[in-house]
Structure formats: C-alpha cells, structure tokens
Design a protein around this motif. Sequence first.
Motif, PDB file in Angstrom:
ATOM      1  N   LEU A   1      41.437  41.919  42.393  1.00  0.00           N
ATOM      2  CA  LEU A   1      42.775  41.372  42.226  1.00  0.00           C
ATOM      3  C   LEU A   1      43.770  42.524  42.225  1.00  0.00           C
ATOM      4  O   LEU A   1      43.721  43.383  41.350  1.00  0.00           O
ATOM      5  N   LEU A   2      44.617  42.554  43.241  1.00  0.00           N
ATOM      6  CA  LEU A   2      45.692  43.540  43.346  1.00  0.00           C
ATOM      7  C   LEU A   2      46.985  42.776  43.128  1.00  0.00           C
ATOM      8  O   LEU A   2      47.373  41.951  43.959  1.00  0.00           O
ATOM      9  N   TYR A   3      47.653  43.032  42.013  1.00  0.00           N
ATOM     10  CA  TYR A   3      48.847  42.261  41.664  1.00  0.00           C
ATOM     11  C   TYR A   3      50.023  43.195  41.459  1.00  0.00           C
ATOM     12  O   TYR A   3      49.919  44.190  40.736  1.00  0.00           O
ATOM     13  N   GLY A   4      51.132  42.865  42.096  1.00  0.00           N
ATOM     14  CA  GLY A   4      52.346  43.648  41.966  1.00  0.00           C
ATOM     15  C   GLY A   4      53.532  42.798  41.572  1.00  0.00           C
ATOM     16  O   GLY A   4      53.633  41.638  41.942  1.00  0.00           O
TER      17      GLY A   4
ATOM     18  N   TRP B   1      41.278  39.179  32.269  1.00  0.00           N
ATOM     19  CA  TRP B   1      40.624  39.524  33.533  1.00  0.00           C
ATOM     20  C   TRP B   1      40.281  41.013  33.556  1.00  0.00           C
ATOM     21  O   TRP B   1      39.240  41.404  34.071  1.00  0.00           O
ATOM     22  N   GLU B   2      41.155  41.830  33.005  1.00  0.00           N
ATOM     23  CA  GLU B   2      40.907  43.276  32.981  1.00  0.00           C
ATOM     24  C   GLU B   2      39.700  43.630  32.118  1.00  0.00           C
ATOM     25  O   GLU B   2      38.969  44.569  32.416  1.00  0.00           O
ATOM     26  N   ARG B   3      39.466  42.863  31.071  1.00  0.00           N
ATOM     27  CA  ARG B   3      38.319  43.111  30.178  1.00  0.00           C
ATOM     28  C   ARG B   3      36.988  42.674  30.790  1.00  0.00           C
ATOM     29  O   ARG B   3      35.935  43.098  30.331  1.00  0.00           O
TER      30      ARG B   3
ATOM     31  N   LEU C   1      40.549  44.656  38.604  1.00  0.00           N
ATOM     32  CA  LEU C   1      41.980  44.361  38.534  1.00  0.00           C
ATOM     33  C   LEU C   1      42.785  45.637  38.721  1.00  0.00           C
ATOM     34  O   LEU C   1      42.524  46.644  38.056  1.00  0.00           O
ATOM     35  N   PHE C   2      43.753  45.574  39.620  1.00  0.00           N
ATOM     36  CA  PHE C   2      44.652  46.696  39.877  1.00  0.00           C
ATOM     37  C   PHE C   2      46.078  46.154  39.805  1.00  0.00           C
ATOM     38  O   PHE C   2      46.420  45.197  40.502  1.00  0.00           O
ATOM     39  N   LEU C   3      46.900  46.764  38.969  1.00  0.00           N
ATOM     40  CA  LEU C   3      48.282  46.317  38.786  1.00  0.00           C
ATOM     41  C   LEU C   3      49.248  47.397  39.258  1.00  0.00           C
ATOM     42  O   LEU C   3      48.957  48.599  39.152  1.00  0.00           O
TER      43      LEU C   3
END
Length: 185
Positions: A103-106, A122-124, A130-132
């Motif tokens: 998941l790449l979310y900006g 989700w990060e845990r 996960l990449f923000l």
Amino acid sequence: GQFVEVSILGVGEAPISISSSPSRSHGTFELCVRRAGSLTQVMHSLQAGDQLGIRGPFGHGFPIERFRGKDMLFRPGGLGLAPLRSLINEVLDDRANFGRVLLLYGARTPADLLFRQELEAWERRDDVELFLTVDRGDPSWQGNVGVITTLFPKIHVHPRNTIAVTCGPPVMHRFVLMEMQAKGI
C-alpha cells in the motif's frame, strides 16, 4: 469500486464512493465525505435521525475473484483511499488467498491522511507493506515527503503476478501510470 448517489431535498445530489468492505458491512455501508460543496456542507451538519436520500449502488465492483492468488499493489492518493479502503479490507479479510499486499498512500499534508487508525493497524501487520508520503510535511511528520511516485523506488514487484489498483486525483494518475509502465506493470 461502487458508489451511491446521496441527496438532500432542496440541496442537491452527489455521487459518493462506498468506503466499507462487503466482508464487514453486515447490511450497512460507510461513506467518507469531504466537506467540499453545498451538499457535503449540509451532510456534515446532519444529526442522528436526520434523513437523506440514497440511490444505488452504481458502478462495477472490483473483480476480486480475478485478483485471488496475485500480489496486490494499492496506490491511493488523497481521498482516493476511501473507495480503495473497501477493496483493501476485503483482501485483508481473505488474506490467505492473496500474495503480497503493498500500500503506497500519499496525501497533501499529514492532516489530510484518511483513516489514521486503520493506517496504524495496517502498518503493525506483518503481512502488509505500507509506505506513506505527503506532499508537504509539518514539524511532526517523520515520514517521506514527496508525491506518491517517490515511493516507487522503495518497492520491487513482479509485474506478471501483481494487480495494481490506483485511485486519486487525475494529475496523479498520469504520473503513476508513467512510473508503472517503466516498471512493466
């Protein structure tokens, strides 16, 4: 992947994406509504028991049965996380039937990141990558600063086994598509 038409008598009607997963709906659905116009302004002032109109759902749902067995790459930008949230949670609720989940979310700023508690959950997870990123950080932001395509070098995908799903502002689509073509996806 679907939306409903929301109306308020005397105000108007607008399409709003369904942000809840069918696997979690139990006869209900959730909408994520940004205050952006007269209808959404009124929606934000509604109280419990107030009425509004709903027509739909419209659109085509995601063909999730075609995604099973594949790696999933989600690339929402800004409010684009709202409609993709339904698919993300559907995949996570059936996690054993999918490969990697990336998941790449900006968003524009840290304050614009949606569903913060879910992002943290989700990060845990060990089975979600996960990449923000934000376009403009603030003093509290410790993560990546830049448009969503600045996250692409941080990942490696297998094009023949990856389903990529994008939702966000039109300007983002052009740059995401160019980057994905360069990666062969």
